[in-house]
Write a protein that holds these residues in place. Sequence first.
Motif, PDB file in Angstrom:
ATOM      1  N   LEU A 167      -1.026   5.064   1.692  1.00 12.38           N
ATOM      2  CA  LEU A 167       0.060   5.178   2.660  1.00 12.38           C
ATOM      3  C   LEU A 167      -0.345   4.565   3.996  1.00 12.38           C
ATOM      4  O   LEU A 167       0.443   3.845   4.627  1.00 12.38           O
ATOM      5  CB  LEU A 167       0.449   6.650   2.842  1.00 12.38           C
TER       6      LEU A 167
ATOM      7  N   CYS B  87       9.128   2.374  -0.106  1.00 14.51           N
ATOM      8  CA  CYS B  87       8.966   2.553   1.335  1.00 14.51           C
ATOM      9  C   CYS B  87       8.848   1.240   2.091  1.00 14.51           C
ATOM     10  O   CYS B  87       8.267   0.271   1.592  1.00 14.51           O
ATOM     11  CB  CYS B  87       7.715   3.381   1.617  1.00 14.51           C
TER      12      CYS B  87
ATOM     13  N   THR C 110       2.311   9.493   6.883  1.00 13.15           N
ATOM     14  CA  THR C 110       2.070  10.680   6.063  1.00 13.15           C
ATOM     15  C   THR C 110       2.471  11.925   6.834  1.00 13.15           C
ATOM     16  O   THR C 110       2.010  12.139   7.956  1.00 13.15           O
ATOM     17  CB  THR C 110       0.591  10.778   5.666  1.00 13.15           C
TER      18      THR C 110
ATOM     19  N   VAL D  23       2.944   3.388   6.056  1.00 13.66           N
ATOM     20  CA  VAL D  23       3.835   4.515   5.796  1.00 13.66           C
ATOM     21  C   VAL D  23       3.245   5.750   6.469  1.00 13.66           C
ATOM     22  O   VAL D  23       2.043   6.002   6.385  1.00 13.66           O
ATOM     23  CB  VAL D  23       3.999   4.748   4.280  1.00 13.66           C
TER      24      VAL D  23
ATOM     25  N   LEU E  40       5.058   3.436  -4.376  1.00  9.08           N
ATOM     26  CA  LEU E  40       5.302   3.554  -2.941  1.00  9.08           C
ATOM     27  C   LEU E  40       5.685   2.223  -2.315  1.00  9.08           C
ATOM     28  O   LEU E  40       6.485   2.174  -1.376  1.00  9.08           O
ATOM     29  CB  LEU E  40       4.077   4.151  -2.255  1.00  9.08           C
TER      30      LEU E  40
ATOM     31  N   HIS F 215      -4.265   8.729  -2.180  1.00  7.38           N
ATOM     32  CA  HIS F 215      -2.848   8.687  -1.815  1.00  7.38           C
ATOM     33  C   HIS F 215      -2.697   8.458  -0.313  1.00  7.38           C
ATOM     34  O   HIS F 215      -1.909   7.617   0.126  1.00  7.38           O
ATOM     35  CB  HIS F 215      -2.153   9.992  -2.214  1.00  7.38           C
ATOM     36  N   LYS F 216      -3.448   9.208   0.465  1.00  9.71           N
ATOM     37  CA  LYS F 216      -3.386   9.036   1.922  1.00  9.71           C
ATOM     38  C   LYS F 216      -3.845   7.646   2.329  1.00  9.71           C
ATOM     39  O   LYS F 216      -3.244   7.005   3.208  1.00  9.71           O
ATOM     40  CB  LYS F 216      -4.266  10.109   2.598  1.00  9.71           C
TER      41      LYS F 216
END
Length: 400
Positions: free
Chosen positions: A133, A113, A140, A138, A109, A129-130
């Motif tokens: 981000l 990103c 979500t 980034v 990522l 994962h959240k």
Amino acid sequence: MPHQSRTEATFTPPVPEAKRWIEGVIFPPGRPLLNVSQAAPVDPPPPALRKAMAEAIERPETHLYGPVLGLPALRAALAKDWSAHYGAEVSPERVAITAGCNQAFAATLAALCGEGDEVLLPTPWYFNHKMWLDMQGVVTLPLPTDDALLPDADTARALITPRTRAIVLVSPNNPGGVEYPAETLGALYDLARAHGLRLIVDETYKDFDSRSGPPHDLLSREGHETTLIQLYSFSKAYRLTGHRVGALLADPALLSEIEKFQDTVAICPPQLGQIAALWGLENLSQWVAQERDEILDRGRAIAEQMPKLEAKGWRLKGLGAYFAYLEHPFAEPSDVLGPRMVRDAGVLALPGTMFVPASDPAGARHFRLAFANIDRAGIAELFDRLAALDWPLAGPDAPA
């Protein structure tokens, strides 16, 4: 507005938070805690692998920095393994080794990103994962799933904007346990390719997929070199959780960007873990098959025990890999009931609120059970304890 660092703006890791619920709770000798909160095997690697690791400790090169993208022999062995498993040619130049699969995700990522870019995550999602981000700045985009916990390409299409960079999938799924059908993966691949996005498929639990043969044909599809990214972990198959060995498959141009992240954050993946992973790939296929059989049998045990809970209003939403995802029948939300479950039933499980946005009411209705470290007898005891809970039930107007 007071200053906040990226980590301060990110929620607390769920597993450490849940473990605090057991502090000060006394569990009687005949009724120990049943911990179904974490999908990490607690048993050590098999004796033959530990012996190989002990021998590797005596080799000087084990203690030195290695190549940033991993040991060439391990990259080649994993490429060969993936080629055989998926029935498609995978070259070692497309494989990178990382310090665990979480780092494979983070590196990917970071390479894809920029600030304010967007990534689609199906809900319920894997919370790390959240978290990453959020810490990257980034955005979500929660991708709702259906009643079988499957994402839909048409639903995803409506969420895509010019800032969207990737769709992230986990199959077999964490937390839902669902094995995504090849058709689901194919439809989301076609969507990603049509919009110039990357499809990231986290296959940490692929060694415990109940299906025989390759779970998808994405590596054989036109354009997969610049659309598909696959993530993998050696932690579960070989019980190497503490040695942090993961991997990713991507095009060489993206790996050049990922190399910058890896060199800055870790310099190289841990050498001993890589040596162990290589030895496992070359020697432990039969042992891993037996481990798979055991995990699949535990999944069958959960399905067999479900009538006890169904009679009390529970519902099984997803089952597979290390996980069962259950809808509970109680009036209070799962994040309130989680600590109570420790005290009242001697069970530590993660509430569904840890896997969805705060605005999503579905989280309050669910629990994730991770059964990596609980056998058939333990599963029967777990379901007896849950069935005995006499908490107030939800009324007819409670969220579905």
